[in-house]
Design a protein around this motif. Sequence first.
Motif, PDB file in Angstrom:
ATOM      1  N   PRO A 196      -0.020  -8.167  -7.783  1.00 61.51           N
ATOM      2  CA  PRO A 196      -0.061  -7.609  -6.434  1.00 61.51           C
ATOM      3  C   PRO A 196      -1.445  -7.051  -6.109  1.00 61.51           C
ATOM      4  CG  PRO A 196       1.331  -6.263  -7.870  1.00 61.51           C
ATOM      5  CD  PRO A 196       0.895  -7.446  -8.661  1.00 61.51           C
ATOM      6  N   LYS A 254       1.218 -10.388  -2.410  1.00 61.90           N
ATOM      7  CA  LYS A 254       1.581 -10.967  -3.704  1.00 61.90           C
ATOM      8  C   LYS A 254       1.707 -12.463  -3.498  1.00 61.90           C
ATOM      9  CE  LYS A 254       3.880 -10.653  -7.931  1.00 61.90           C
ATOM     10  NZ  LYS A 254       4.847  -9.992  -8.741  1.00 61.90           N
ATOM     11  N   LEU A 274      -0.079  -4.933   1.336  1.00 60.84           N
ATOM     12  CA  LEU A 274       0.212  -5.350  -0.026  1.00 60.84           C
ATOM     13  C   LEU A 274       0.503  -6.849  -0.017  1.00 60.84           C
ATOM     14  CD1 LEU A 274       0.732  -4.542  -3.006  1.00 60.84           C
ATOM     15  CD2 LEU A 274       3.136  -4.225  -2.362  1.00 60.84           C
ATOM     16  N   HIS A 304       6.809  -4.898  -7.412  1.00 58.66           N
ATOM     17  CA  HIS A 304       6.075  -6.165  -7.406  1.00 58.66           C
ATOM     18  C   HIS A 304       5.066  -6.272  -8.549  1.00 58.66           C
ATOM     19  CE1 HIS A 304       7.903  -6.853  -3.545  1.00 58.66           C
ATOM     20  NE2 HIS A 304       7.530  -5.647  -3.190  1.00 58.66           N
TER      21      HIS A 304
END
Length: 105
Positions: A19, A79, A77, A103
């Motif tokens: 992440p 990912k 954020l 995550h």
Amino acid sequence: MNNAARTESFQEIIRGDKPVLVDFYADWCGPCKMQAPTLKQLADRMGDKLRILKIDIDRSRAAAQQYQIQSVPTLILFKEGKIIWRQSGVQPLHRLEAMVKPHAG
């Protein structure tokens, strides 16, 4: 940031399996300065499970436009290239940890 990270593009970094919390900020922004110590604490707590990038919206206007940054600080954020969470304004450490931990493998 190490030398290897400097050679990676923004897109390569956010597409990784780790992440990445991106802090869109500006040097003139008071709340951004308030957010910085919290991000440092988060980095210390998460270690290598999380990457934190700071992007100055005045120096990286294209990135700010691409992600439609309207106010700073804005935290996003990522990912595997996908936006997992996004929030504007100063965020407390407990909220950031709660968003990141699920995550971060």
